[in-house]
Design a protein around this motif. Structure first.
Motif, mmCIF file in Angstrom:
data_model
loop_
_atom_site.group_PDB
_atom_site.id
_atom_site.type_symbol
_atom_site.label_atom_id
_atom_site.label_comp_id
_atom_site.label_asym_id
_atom_site.label_seq_id
_atom_site.Cartn_x
_atom_site.Cartn_y
_atom_site.Cartn_z
ATOM 1 N N GLN A 55 0.867 -1.175 0.000
ATOM 2 C CA GLN A 55 0.000 0.000 0.000
ATOM 3 C C GLN A 55 0.907 1.228 0.000
ATOM 4 N N LEU A 56 0.919 1.975 -1.098
ATOM 5 C CA LEU A 56 1.872 3.064 -1.257
ATOM 6 C C LEU A 56 1.590 4.232 -0.317
ATOM 7 N N ASN A 57 0.315 4.501 -0.063
ATOM 8 C CA ASN A 57 -0.028 5.533 0.915
ATOM 9 C C ASN A 57 -1.408 5.248 1.483
ATOM 10 N N ASP A 58 -1.778 5.978 2.511
ATOM 11 C CA ASP A 58 -3.011 5.694 3.243
ATOM 12 C C ASP A 58 -4.277 6.015 2.464
ATOM 13 N N THR A 74 -1.858 -2.947 -3.490
ATOM 14 C CA THR A 74 -1.695 -3.814 -4.651
ATOM 15 C C THR A 74 -1.255 -5.193 -4.175
ATOM 16 N N PHE A 75 -1.995 -6.209 -4.579
ATOM 17 C CA PHE A 75 -1.711 -7.593 -4.217
ATOM 18 C C PHE A 75 -1.018 -8.242 -5.404
ATOM 19 N N GLN A 76 0.109 -8.911 -5.152
ATOM 20 C CA GLN A 76 0.909 -9.464 -6.237
ATOM 21 C C GLN A 76 1.277 -10.920 -5.991
ATOM 22 N N ILE A 83 4.893 -7.436 3.294
ATOM 23 C CA ILE A 83 3.487 -7.066 3.432
ATOM 24 C C ILE A 83 3.463 -5.684 4.063
ATOM 25 N N SER A 84 3.016 -4.680 3.315
ATOM 26 C CA SER A 84 3.043 -3.314 3.810
ATOM 27 C C SER A 84 1.672 -2.677 3.620
ATOM 28 N N VAL A 85 0.870 -2.689 4.697
ATOM 29 C CA VAL A 85 -0.459 -2.067 4.659
ATOM 30 C C VAL A 85 -0.724 -1.368 5.984
ATOM 31 N N ASN A 86 -1.582 -0.377 5.943
ATOM 32 C CA ASN A 86 -2.051 0.298 7.153
ATOM 33 C C ASN A 86 -3.503 -0.109 7.372
ATOM 34 N N TYR A 87 -3.715 -0.981 8.340
ATOM 35 C CA TYR A 87 -5.059 -1.497 8.578
ATOM 36 C C TYR A 87 -6.039 -0.411 9.010
ATOM 37 N N ASP A 88 -5.529 0.702 9.527
ATOM 38 C CA ASP A 88 -6.400 1.790 9.990
ATOM 39 C C ASP A 88 -6.743 2.791 8.890
#
Length: 219
Positions: A107-110, A115-117, A171-176
């Motif tokens: 996830q590039l930004n909030d 993007t899932f690859q 894995i880079s995501v912000n769940y919030d």
């Protein structure tokens, strides 16, 4: 300061130490797979990196699923769906010797959806698959989902450093973030499963082994 956990935290716990350790273990597994310890003939092979990606959007997030992305790896390698009377399994086997596949999420930004690859690193006897496979690869992938994007890169002949540099893990995501909240709890659970998944091997060389999952590499 704690710099290591003897037992990895469960994937639903946000622990950067354990996630970094998982990624390092997977990097070790992949680089060992393409080493020369078991097969010196691998030095003559040509290496490729295929990335298939799927990104939710404002129009698709409410029914977004990771099933097509999980399915595409199995379908390309072993599927019986055909194009021009040639099944995916036969077509893939005409070009690819062996390799491994794994998943990443970024996830590039909030404000953006992640993007899932699914990545495929593989080798072949042939040195121009990035050209020869391209057109049919596009149509075979689009038959599974028209929302896929893909990229096929030639890595050259065996060079472990080049292969290692091409491996993108994490894995880079912000769940919030709002996009992740919109995707819902089911996608969050799928992400947690992906965090714990090891690379999956494929091809004639590895199919002879009892397990298709790479063995744990001690640190």
């Amino acid at each position: 300061m704690i710099t290591n956990h003897e037992i990895l935290c469960p994937s639903f716990i946000e622990c950067s130490l354990c996630q970094t350790k998982r990624e390092q273990q997977n990097l070790n597994r992949i680089t060992k797979l393409f080493g020369t310890d078991e097969d010196i003939l691998i030095l003559n092979k040509h290496f490729y990196h295929l990335t298939i990606s799927l990104t939710p959007s404002r129009e698709t997030y409410h029914h977004f699923s990771l099933e097509p992305l999980k399915k595409v790896g199995r379908e390309l390698i072993n599927g019986l769906s055909s194009l021009s009377s040639v099944s995916n399994r036969k077509w893939w086997g005409m070009f690819v010797n062996a390799g491994c596949r794994y998943f990443t999420i970024e996830q590039l930004n909030d404000n953006e959806y992640p993007t899932f690859q699914q990545h495929f690193i593989f080798y072949s006897e042939k040195d121009n698959l990035d050209v020869r496979m391209d057109t049919q690869l596009k149509y075979r992938i689009k038959k599974i989902s028209r929302h896929f994007n893909y990229k096929l890169i030639y890595l050259g002949q065996h060079n472990l450093e080049n292969i290692k540099n091409s491996i993108k893990l994490g894995i880079s995501v912000n769940y919030d973030s709002i996009p992740m909240i919109k995707l819902g709890e089911d996608i969050r659970e799928e992400i947690n499963k992906i965090k714990e998944q090891r690379p999956i091997v494929f091809g004639g060389k590895y199919n002879k082994k009892s397990s298709h999952k790479l063995e744990l590499i001690p640190n």
